[in-house]
Design an enzyme around this catalytic site. Structure first.
Site, PDB file in Angstrom:
ATOM      1  N   GLY A 155       0.821  -1.197   0.000  1.00  0.00           N
ATOM      2  CA  GLY A 155       0.000   0.000   0.000  1.00  0.00           C
ATOM      3  C   GLY A 155       0.852   1.243   0.000  1.00  0.00           C
ATOM      4  CG  ASP A 285      -3.565   7.507  -1.672  1.00  0.00           C
ATOM      5  OD1 ASP A 285      -3.423   7.911  -2.841  1.00  0.00           O
ATOM      6  OD2 ASP A 285      -2.961   6.517  -1.222  1.00  0.00           O
TER       7      ASP A 285
END
Length: 766
Positions: A155, A285
């Protein structure tokens, strides 16, 4: 000079190395990359492909079943066993990572000049070391509870691992740790993620279960420990994998509903973001990799970049191409809920790029979708949607429109912005003809298709609901029997500072036919809005109404187009644009706008009448009737539509003699329909019914006498079942005209109608 003050050696000419040193080994001591021989040119950059191949290969493990028939239904994604998703060859993330050390924005660890990505090395800008290798291995027991199976993905801040909860029957969970265990920024962000997740409870957001630590790799038990967030395991496809299937036209993601799925993703993502924003948080994000489609649900899976609204400290994380322009330019100061909406728009665009043009929806649907995304991704944040809820509302409207156009089945939903109106966008077609129809001196008038004049349209179009947050909204919400003149005075007397009050006064002046006074109140509303006025659709809407009142439909069309750009999921601007296109003679454009409204909601009688007028202009009598037949009984325009059907069936469509007349079947159907109409307050007889029957009989008389009418249709009782059709029609028409004479208000009118009755009177039989 380097960041550390060292001079750059002459034998290191790497463009991504700022001030490295070489020691004769042939490798850069800062970046760790092989140096090129003197004079050798660097090969062209090639995009990293390993991550893409792994993503596609993993995506093939999922099976996808067709979606249900519900509006927001998605295909059902069946997940393989969690163990099948474990990555066997952990590699650098696609495109590298931002360094992040003390705010450094350099990208590290990406492929360069034909060489593969590096898992470890040093930042070429600040010299800080980086290490992207997984910290945990299969079999590790983390927090004395979670047995690691392997890495799943990397991630924004670290690897995500699959683990089994040994205290809960080996239930699968996801562990997320840090790549840079010594990076204070990463540690801060990890702590923020944990705290944010702990506070959140929403079905569209991944849920935190626990927080544990584990000894750092290569360190003694007491030298350092790495923190790990324990989250629910969400098995499913990332939207980036869904995008791959769309590109390949694979299964349900390659069918005609693909853009509807994209809009459904948007609605569900926005529902989760709305929850975040109401908690005072921004996501920061959003991108396809951070949204998971599992089973028939959607979930945000990575909250590593979440931060509190107004927090101006720290590094902002986000994917290139999905970050709002104001965040790129101003970093944390540019963050807001509207910057999240920009990322949603870019995510939808990334998905829909694979859907167009082969799966482009019919009619206006594709343009409405593009406008919805365009507003979300506007350069100026003030031009975007005001909130996630507002954007979701428009996306749902576009979704209903596309679905209705594709299936030709209505998908209505009440508008939150416009009130339904009893007024009908029709000047005469749905009304019983007035008595003047027989007093105008024209013996055989052509059926008026009923396009209203521009200055009558402002009071016909839907009316905006007052903004509930406006100080004047409570006053405007009260029912009143006052006329427009008295209402204007009462609103002046309220003394409230408001935008909605001058807008309501503007519409009242338009009702009175006073465009100059309406313009003055619109200017007052614009002044009350202040700086955001160029982005307020209410002002554009009322400006469009004002242009219509001044008989300036071209200028009105430009204003309504701005409203359509802001509100692509609403009926009202499309209805207004349909009228403007019809008025300037653009039948194709008018058809697209009217169909977008009509197919979605059959109770929108104004759209049906607009389409019927287009059919009549093309000489399609039956097509016009078929459209108006579709107006349901629950619609407030149902009775007008039924009246219009009778008038169309029995109307003269042009002045070209017999060619303009209806046929026997049309006239017969009109006669059958006439007694069923709701006229004269439901009475079986009355002045309105008499006038409509007189109009029908007048056309029937011309039809029976037309030389071009076949003999088989002129005799044999085709209309009334009598041997002498003309005698029967003349007798009934004479009776109706004498009855209409009693409705005349002047002696001249009375005389004119008696003269007409005498002219159609049948010859006396001997």
């Amino acid at each position: 000079m380097t960041a550390k003050g060292r001079a750059r050696p002459p034998d290191c000419d790497r463009p991504d190395c700022e001030g490295c040193s070489a020691d004769g080994t042939g490798f850069c001591q800062v970046t760790g990359r092989r140096l090129r021989p003197p004079g050798q040119r660097a090969p062209a950059e090639s995009p990293p492909t390993a991550g893409t191949r792994r993503r596609i290969a993993t995506g093939l493990l999922f099976s996808v079943e067709p979606a249900g028939d519900g509006l927001l239904d998605l295909p059902f994604v069946r997940t393989p066993s969690p163990e099948a998703l474990v990555v066997t060859d952990p590699q650098m993330p696609l495109g590298g990572k931002t360094c992040g050390h003390e705010g450094c924005t350099a990208v590290v660890g990406r492929p360069h000049a034909g060489q593969p990505a590096l898992a470890t090395g040093y930042c070429p800008h600040c010299g800080h070391p980086f290490d992207f290798t997984p910290r945990l291995a299969a079999g590790d027991l983390v927090g004395e509870q979670y047995r690691v199976v392997g890495a799943l993905a990397n991630g924004g801040l670290g690897w995500v691992y699959l683990a089994h909860d040994t205290r809960l029957e080996n239930h699968p969970v996801a562990l997320k740790g840090l790549i840079h265990t010594g990076d204070p920024v990463a540690l801060h962000l990890a702590g923020e993620e944990r705290r944010s997740l702990t506070r959140l409870d929403h079905p569209g957001i991944v849920r935190i279960i626990n927080y544990v630590t584990h000894p750092a790799r290569g360190a003694a038990e007491d030298d350092g420990r790495t923190g790990y967030i324990v989250m629910e395991f969400v098995g499913g496809m990332q939207l980036s994998q869904v995008k791959d299937r769309m590109a390949g036209g694979d299964g349900p993601f390659g069918g005609p509903r693909v853009l509807e799925y994209v809009l459904t993703y948007g609605c569900r993502i926005l529902d989760a973001l709305d929850h975040l924003h109401r908690e005072g948080l921004v996501y920061c994000d959003l991108k396809p990799n951070n949204v998971m489609h599992h089973e028939d649900r959607v979930k945000l899976i990575d909250l590593g970049a979440v931060r509190r609204i107004g927090d101006r400290d720290g590094t902002v994380l986000g994917a290139r191409g999905f970050i709002a322009p104001e965040v790129v330019h101003h970093r944390a100061e540019g963050l807001s809920p509207r910057s999240d909406l920009f990322s949603v728009g870019m995510t939808l665009r990334a998905l829909s790029d694979e859907a167009f043009p082969g799966d482009r929806p019919p009619g206006l649907g594709g343009e409405s979708y593009e406008r919805a995304v365009a507003r979300a991704t506007a350069e100026d944040p003030r031009a975007r949607y005001a909130s996630a809820r507002d954007m979701a509302e428009q996306l749902r409207g576009v979704l209903r429109e596309i679905r209705a156009l594709r299936t030709e089945r209505e998908h209505p939903e009440p508008s939150a912005l416009f009130a339904p109106t009893a007024a009908l966008l029709d000047a005469s077609l749905g009304r019983v003809p007035p008595l003047e129809r027989w007093l105008g001196g024209e013996r055989r008038p052509v059926l008026d298709r009923g396009l209203p004049e521009p200055d009558r349209v402002p009071v016909i179009l839907p009316v905006p609901h007052p903004d509930p947050a406006d100080p004047g909204a409570p006053l405007l919400g009260q029912p009143t029997a006052s006329g427009p003149r008295r209402l204007i005075q009462q609103l002046y007397a309220s003394g409230r500072s408001s935008v909605e009050i001058p807008l309501r006064q503007c519409r009242a002046h338009l009702e009175l036919g006073e465009p100059d006074a309406a313009a003055e109140r619109l200017a007052a509303a614009r002044e009350a809005v202040g700086a955001p006025a160029p982005y307020d659709w209410r002002l554009s809407w009322h400006q469009g109404l004002l242009h219509l009142a001044r008989r300036e439909p071209a200028a009105a069309e430009r204003e309504f187009d701005r409203v359509y750009a802001d509100l692509p999921g609403e009926y009202a601007p499309k209805l207004a644009l349909g009228y403007c296109a019809e008025h300037r003679g653009d039948a194709a454009a008018a058809e697209r706008y009217y169909q977008a409204v009509w197919q979605r909601n059959r109770s929108q009688g104004s759209a049906a009448f607009g389409l019927a007028r287009l059919r009549l202009a093309a000489g399609d009598r039956r097509g016009a009737v078929q459209l108006l037949n579709g107006v349901p009984e629950v619609s407030r325009h149902h009775d007008a539509a039924r009246t219009a059907c009778v008038r169309i069936l029995a109307g003269r469509l042009c002045s070209d003699g017999a060619r303009s007349l209806p046929g026997a079947a049309d006239l017969t159907e009109a006669l059958v329909r006439l007694p069923r109409l709701y006229l004269d307050e439901g009475h079986r007889t009355g002045p309105a019914r008499d006038r409509l029957e007189a109009e029908l009989l007048d056309v029937a008389l011309d039809w029976i006498r037309a030389d071009s009418t076949p003999a088989a249709e002129r005799c044999g009782g085709t209309l009334f079942g009598t041997d002498d059709e003309e005698f029967t029609i003349r007798t009934r028409l004479e009776q109706k005209l004498r009855g209409l004479a009693q409705q005349a208000r002047t002696p001249d009118g009375l005389g004119a109608l008696v003269d007409l009755a005498n002219r159609v009177r049948p010859t006396t039989r001997v």
